[in-house]
Design a protein around this motif. Structure first.
Motif, PDB file in Angstrom:
ATOM      1  N   THR A 293      41.122  54.071  65.686  1.00 31.40           N
ATOM      2  CA  THR A 293      40.904  53.134  64.568  1.00 31.40           C
ATOM      3  C   THR A 293      41.555  53.452  63.492  1.00 31.40           C
ATOM      4  OG1 THR A 293      38.351  52.867  65.415  1.00 31.40           O
ATOM      5  CG2 THR A 293      38.810  52.643  63.043  1.00 31.40           C
TER       6      THR A 293
ATOM      7  N   THR B 228      44.631  54.749  63.227  1.00 30.36           N
ATOM      8  CA  THR B 228      45.762  54.461  63.267  1.00 30.36           C
ATOM      9  C   THR B 228      46.456  52.978  63.630  1.00 30.36           C
ATOM     10  OG1 THR B 228      46.067  55.197  65.389  1.00 30.36           O
ATOM     11  CG2 THR B 228      46.591  56.852  64.038  1.00 30.36           C
ATOM     12  N   THR B 229      45.249  52.082  63.871  1.00 24.55           N
ATOM     13  CA  THR B 229      45.793  50.715  64.015  1.00 24.55           C
ATOM     14  C   THR B 229      45.325  49.624  62.948  1.00 24.55           C
ATOM     15  OG1 THR B 229      43.826  50.440  65.269  1.00 24.55           O
ATOM     16  CG2 THR B 229      45.744  51.016  66.452  1.00 24.55           C
ATOM     17  N   THR B 230      44.325  50.347  61.858  1.00 25.61           N
ATOM     18  CA  THR B 230      43.779  49.355  60.829  1.00 25.61           C
ATOM     19  C   THR B 230      44.784  49.512  59.742  1.00 25.61           C
ATOM     20  OG1 THR B 230      41.638  50.146  61.719  1.00 25.61           O
ATOM     21  CG2 THR B 230      41.886  49.360  59.457  1.00 25.61           C
ATOM     22  N   VAL B 231      45.018  48.401  59.291  1.00 22.23           N
ATOM     23  CA  VAL B 231      45.984  48.100  57.948  1.00 22.23           C
ATOM     24  C   VAL B 231      45.167  48.509  56.996  1.00 22.23           C
ATOM     25  CG1 VAL B 231      47.208  46.360  56.754  1.00 22.23           C
ATOM     26  CG2 VAL B 231      47.107  46.092  59.214  1.00 22.23           C
TER      27      VAL B 231
ATOM     28  N   ASN C 289      50.231  45.774  66.536  1.00 24.33           N
ATOM     29  CA  ASN C 289      50.161  44.296  66.206  1.00 24.33           C
ATOM     30  C   ASN C 289      51.233  43.530  66.884  1.00 24.33           C
ATOM     31  OD1 ASN C 289      47.569  44.209  64.880  1.00 24.33           O
ATOM     32  ND2 ASN C 289      48.518  44.673  62.935  1.00 24.33           N
TER      33      ASN C 289
ATOM     34  N   GLN D 240      48.318  46.615  72.660  1.00 21.87           N
ATOM     35  CA  GLN D 240      47.014  45.905  72.607  1.00 21.87           C
ATOM     36  C   GLN D 240      46.263  45.973  73.825  1.00 21.87           C
ATOM     37  OE1 GLN D 240      47.556  42.331  71.003  1.00 21.87           O
ATOM     38  NE2 GLN D 240      48.986  42.794  69.460  1.00 21.87           N
TER      39      GLN D 240
ATOM     40  N   THR E  93      51.156  52.816  65.084  1.00 20.36           N
ATOM     41  CA  THR E  93      50.813  52.435  63.645  1.00 20.36           C
ATOM     42  C   THR E  93      50.353  50.958  63.877  1.00 20.36           C
ATOM     43  OG1 THR E  93      53.107  51.258  63.655  1.00 20.36           O
ATOM     44  CG2 THR E  93      52.795  53.674  63.001  1.00 20.36           C
ATOM     45  N   PRO E  94      49.690  50.455  62.726  1.00 25.24           N
ATOM     46  CA  PRO E  94      49.183  49.044  62.725  1.00 25.24           C
ATOM     47  C   PRO E  94      50.226  47.919  63.067  1.00 25.24           C
ATOM     48  CG  PRO E  94      48.469  50.341  60.846  1.00 25.24           C
ATOM     49  CD  PRO E  94      49.349  51.145  61.428  1.00 25.24           C
ATOM     50  N   THR E  95      51.521  48.171  62.517  1.00 25.14           N
ATOM     51  CA  THR E  95      52.614  47.124  62.986  1.00 25.14           C
ATOM     52  C   THR E  95      53.144  47.453  64.358  1.00 25.14           C
ATOM     53  OG1 THR E  95      53.703  47.586  60.632  1.00 25.14           O
ATOM     54  CG2 THR E  95      54.869  46.658  62.330  1.00 25.14           C
TER      55      THR E  95
END
Length: 278
Positions: free
Chosen positions: A170, A172-175, A109, A115, A104-106
């Motif tokens: 892309t 699943t990690t983009t807010v 990050n 990362q 997930t984005p959270t």
């Protein structure tokens, strides 16, 4: 596949399934008939396509002890294809690392290890590891039906799967952004009308053409932000049938796209591909 996806992975699974569906649909979509094609070649192509459109049924038949070459039911080809994509996506998704399935984005990050592993472009170590974890059953199925070359090497695997992983990561990690045109979002793809699948926004006048569009007076500036909400399959198809400049000048609305014969044929075909409810 009878294995169910855990509820906490269901959303990511649906994204992954669309990422898998794109190259499969591209490979199996019926091409336009080429002129001066021999009758034998046409028969061969039709036979090959017929076999591919019953991939999932063949897999089930083999699991049930039925010979692969026995006649299968005359079900809807698009429905069979939807079943096959479900089967293939589930097999592949459950074989990748749990951290990637739950990305997930959270989490991305806030976790340096994620990362390091999944920042794009994928590090060579990560790419090698992901390719090594792929389900052997899924790979054998892809090879059996010529979606991958027989005895494919690492280059062939990379060419097929790395775009899938890149698209999935892309997504699943983009807010999610809240653009000015977010209020135009639809509940179904504006071309094929399929619901319950992820939608992407298609710039009807591609951004790379904006300077030329204004310079040549093709459209007013207020039109430059126009978008259509399309599923991944339709979005990719639109960009295959016309260049960005052609889209900007001639095919700058959903209505104009729908006037194209190739788009109508595609929509009629892909619109019948339905995902199984879980």
């Amino acid at each position: 596949m009878t294995e169910r996806i855990p509820e906490n992975e269901q959303t990511n699974y649906e994204v992954f399934r669309e990422c898998v569906a794109e190259p499969v649909l591209k490979a199996l979509a019926e091409p336009e008939e080429k002129p001066k094609r021999s009758r034998d070649k046409k028969k061969e192509t039709r036979a090959r396509r017929h076999g591919k459109n019953h991939l999932y049924e063949n897999e089930k038949a083999k699991q049930n002890g039925q010979r692969e070459d026995e006649p299968l039911g005359n079900g809807n080809d698009a429905e069979d294809l939807g079943d096959f994509i479900d089967y293939l996506s589930t097999d592949l998704f459950t074989s990748i690392p749990p951290a990637l399935r739950r990305l997930t984005p959270t989490a991305f990050n806030e976790t340096p290890s994620l990362q390091n592993a999944y920042t794009l472009p994928l590090p060579a170590k990560t790419a090698t590891h992901l390719l090594a974890t792929l389900s052997p059953t899924a790979l054998q199925t892809l090879e059996s039906y010529a979606l991958l070359p027989s005895h494919c090497d690492s280059l062939s695997l990379s060419s097929f799967f790395l775009p899938i992983f890149t698209s999935y990561i892309t997504s699943t990690t983009t807010v999610p952004q809240i653009p000015i045109w977010s209020t135009t979002r639809t509940s179904a793809c504006e071309l094929c009308q399929r619901e319950w699948i992820p939608l992407t926004y298609h710039h009807l006048i591609p951004r790379s053409t904006h300077v030329k569009v204004l310079k040549r007076g093709w459209h007013e500036e207020r039109k430059l932000g126009s978008v259509a909400w399309l599923c991944r399959a339709c979005h990719s198809f639109v960009h295959r049938v016309a260049t960005n400049e052609e889209l900007a000048r001639w095919w700058w609305s959903v209505e104009l796209l729908e006037e194209r014969e190739d788009v109508r044929k595609w929509v009629d075909w892909v619109g019948r591909v339905r995902w199984k409810a879980r």
